[in-house]
Design a protein around this motif. Sequence first.
Motif, PDB file in Angstrom:
ATOM      1  N   ASN A 150      56.405  99.819 -40.070  1.00  0.00           N
ATOM      2  CA  ASN A 150      56.155  98.687 -39.172  1.00  0.00           C
ATOM      3  C   ASN A 150      57.369  97.759 -39.176  1.00  0.00           C
ATOM      4  O   ASN A 150      57.430  96.764 -39.892  1.00  0.00           O
ATOM      5  CB  ASN A 150      54.895  97.926 -39.616  1.00  0.00           C
TER       6      ASN A 150
ATOM      7  N   ASN B 224      58.727  96.784 -36.027  1.00  0.00           N
ATOM      8  CA  ASN B 224      58.839  96.220 -34.682  1.00  0.00           C
ATOM      9  C   ASN B 224      57.648  95.293 -34.416  1.00  0.00           C
ATOM     10  O   ASN B 224      56.503  95.654 -34.709  1.00  0.00           O
ATOM     11  CB  ASN B 224      58.857  97.325 -33.622  1.00  0.00           C
TER      12      ASN B 224
ATOM     13  N   PRO C 147      54.842  93.141 -32.049  1.00  0.00           N
ATOM     14  CA  PRO C 147      54.221  93.312 -30.728  1.00  0.00           C
ATOM     15  C   PRO C 147      54.932  92.419 -29.710  1.00  0.00           C
ATOM     16  O   PRO C 147      55.448  91.355 -30.061  1.00  0.00           O
ATOM     17  CB  PRO C 147      52.778  92.864 -30.960  1.00  0.00           C
ATOM     18  N   LYS C 148      54.949  92.864 -28.469  1.00  0.00           N
ATOM     19  CA  LYS C 148      55.649  92.114 -27.430  1.00  0.00           C
ATOM     20  C   LYS C 148      54.835  92.172 -26.142  1.00  0.00           C
ATOM     21  O   LYS C 148      54.566  93.244 -25.618  1.00  0.00           O
ATOM     22  CB  LYS C 148      57.047  92.711 -27.195  1.00  0.00           C
TER      23      LYS C 148
ATOM     24  N   ASP D 101      53.908  97.655 -28.656  1.00  0.00           N
ATOM     25  CA  ASP D 101      54.564  97.768 -29.956  1.00  0.00           C
ATOM     26  C   ASP D 101      55.267  99.114 -30.007  1.00  0.00           C
ATOM     27  O   ASP D 101      54.654 100.154 -29.744  1.00  0.00           O
ATOM     28  CB  ASP D 101      53.538  97.655 -31.090  1.00  0.00           C
TER      29      ASP D 101
ATOM     30  N   ASP E 233      56.229 100.683 -32.521  1.00  0.00           N
ATOM     31  CA  ASP E 233      55.735 101.502 -33.623  1.00  0.00           C
ATOM     32  C   ASP E 233      54.562 102.352 -33.145  1.00  0.00           C
ATOM     33  O   ASP E 233      54.083 102.220 -32.019  1.00  0.00           O
ATOM     34  CB  ASP E 233      55.319 100.603 -34.795  1.00  0.00           C
TER      35      ASP E 233
ATOM     36  N   SER F 241      51.167 100.062 -34.963  1.00  0.00           N
ATOM     37  CA  SER F 241      51.251  99.506 -33.606  1.00  0.00           C
ATOM     38  C   SER F 241      50.027  98.675 -33.231  1.00  0.00           C
ATOM     39  O   SER F 241      49.999  98.068 -32.160  1.00  0.00           O
ATOM     40  CB  SER F 241      51.409 100.648 -32.593  1.00  0.00           C
TER      41      SER F 241
ATOM     42  N   SER G 113      47.308  95.704 -32.994  1.00  0.00           N
ATOM     43  CA  SER G 113      47.360  94.241 -33.044  1.00  0.00           C
ATOM     44  C   SER G 113      45.983  93.661 -32.790  1.00  0.00           C
ATOM     45  O   SER G 113      45.112  94.305 -32.195  1.00  0.00           O
ATOM     46  CB  SER G 113      48.346  93.700 -31.999  1.00  0.00           C
TER      47      SER G 113
ATOM     48  N   ASN H 108      50.193  91.789 -35.528  1.00  0.00           N
ATOM     49  CA  ASN H 108      50.063  93.128 -36.107  1.00  0.00           C
ATOM     50  C   ASN H 108      48.995  93.140 -37.189  1.00  0.00           C
ATOM     51  O   ASN H 108      48.907  92.217 -38.009  1.00  0.00           O
ATOM     52  CB  ASN H 108      51.382  93.598 -36.693  1.00  0.00           C
TER      53      ASN H 108
END
Length: 595
Positions: free
Chosen positions: A272, A274, A276-277, A304, A306, A311, A313, A361
């Motif tokens: 993990n 990266n 979340p976006k 994400d 990942d 990934s 969230s 995450n």
Amino acid sequence: MPKRSEEMLVDLWMSLLLVWITCVPCVSMTPIVGQSKSTQTGGSAAEASGPAEGQRLLSRAKRGWVWNQMFVLEEFSGPDPILVGRLHTDLDVGGKNIKYVLAGEGAGTIFAINELTGDIHAMKRLDREEKAEYTLTAQVVNADTDEPLEPPSEFIIKVQDINDNPPQFNEGPYRAAVPEMSAVGTPVTRVTATDADDPVYGNSAKLVYSILEGQPYFSVEPNSGTIKIALHGMDREMREEYLVVIQAKDMGGHMGGLSGTTTVTVTLMDINDNPPKFSKSLYEFVIPEDLPVGKMGGKVKANDRDIGENSKSTYSIIEGDDQGMFEIVTDGQTQEGILRLKKPIDYESKRSYTLRVEATNVRSEPSSGGPFKDTATVKVVVEDSDEPPVFLKPVYVLEVNENAPVNTVIGAVTARDPDSTGSLVRYFIDRHTDLERQFNINVDDGKITLAKPLDRETDMWHNITVTATEVRNHSQISRAIVAIRVMDINDNAPEFATEYEAFLCENGKPGQVIQTVSAVDKDDPIQGHYFDYRLVPEMLNNPNFTIKNNQGDQILSICPMPLQFHLQPARVSQTLQRKGSCSREPRWLSFVYDD
């Protein structure tokens, strides 16, 4: 075998053969002490004469054989049989008629002996990896009689290894996995090759590993075959899989050695690394005001890079929802944030909301310093819907006297259209709740009137349903319960609770209680009535009876003669029949009561 290798092998054989031919005569003339496995049956003339003066006494094998083992190179092939070696015995002197006999593994097929000279030849091409050595026996016999002149002696022919087998990876191709972002030098996996050549003779089986493909990402330890990370910061999100080609070369890796290769597929495992976006910084949703509580109003998504658990969230509302109108939950399948209503929204009260939503995450790496997060703004616009009329009260309680005349206004209900346009409202009584049509309602103002006379003693309550409908949209309907209580008036006379029949013995005494009577009244109050009992006028002057109003409403007798009374219930008065009196004549007595 490649042509180049064959030429090199032939050159090698020729060199070895030249050395062998040069050395064998010298060796054959020098006995090897302590290597004979048999003894000579007879002595020579030299033994009888003894050692010469000044000479050192030499120890000599009695049998005279001069070999212990012989060697032959594998894989040699030529137009003539290969000379392996020569047998010689001390008996082979002068012109003795002897011959050499060979027996044991491969005798006569693989190996042949010259009966006169003792030369041994290999008749076939040999493979050390198939059979590394042969055990044979040699014997000298009389050429004429085949009578043994010496006991048989055992010796070994060893097949000498040449580098004719390349290294092989029996377990390949390989697959391996290592976490992304691993440090340089982190072991990935180990590969192992084997070589069928002789591991104790020369370097034919000494292997050295090298990497042919996969640099600069990976390296391999030359002696162990351990593959390691060679590049810093290998990111799975940039590249997930690598193909590595490893070579194993014998002869210690020197020129002329044979080699074999294998492949290793290396997969970078996700960590993990990266956050979340959100795909957008601002989301806008239009939600109708009549959306039911718990229903979805919109979806947001934080992507994400990942995979798997890394990934996932969770979503939360961190600003803009002070009244708790919304909630956001995570869809376990799509990893979307589902915005739902927790309370009803009203266009006329508030027409928009601005929320701040956060994605966090679920898992975090210990070295990351906490879970990764991202935020986005969600603007909710409330859309006006055509709502049904709204009653001022969900339940109305009205009262009316039971003697109220028809068309009396009992009360009124009121409803309004909550929409901004404000449609007119019409009122109706649901006749399923007023089957006898006891009431009417004014469609314009909601006033409820009496349509038929009421009787509280028949029905004390009437529960009806009133509907309110928009004029412009008849499908928008609301309902309210109207409970109508009928109020009591004194319109019912008292009644005796039952028929009474009283008896009095002839020896009755004055003041004796003959009978206790009581009355009931259908009117209210149920526990608050007070009844006044009196004898009818024609009984007022009768000296035999009297009535006492008390808790039991008792009738008292003062007549000494036996009497029998029958009390018949009536609406206004009661008659008391006297079957006996002081004068022994029948007489009717009556009394009245008032409430």
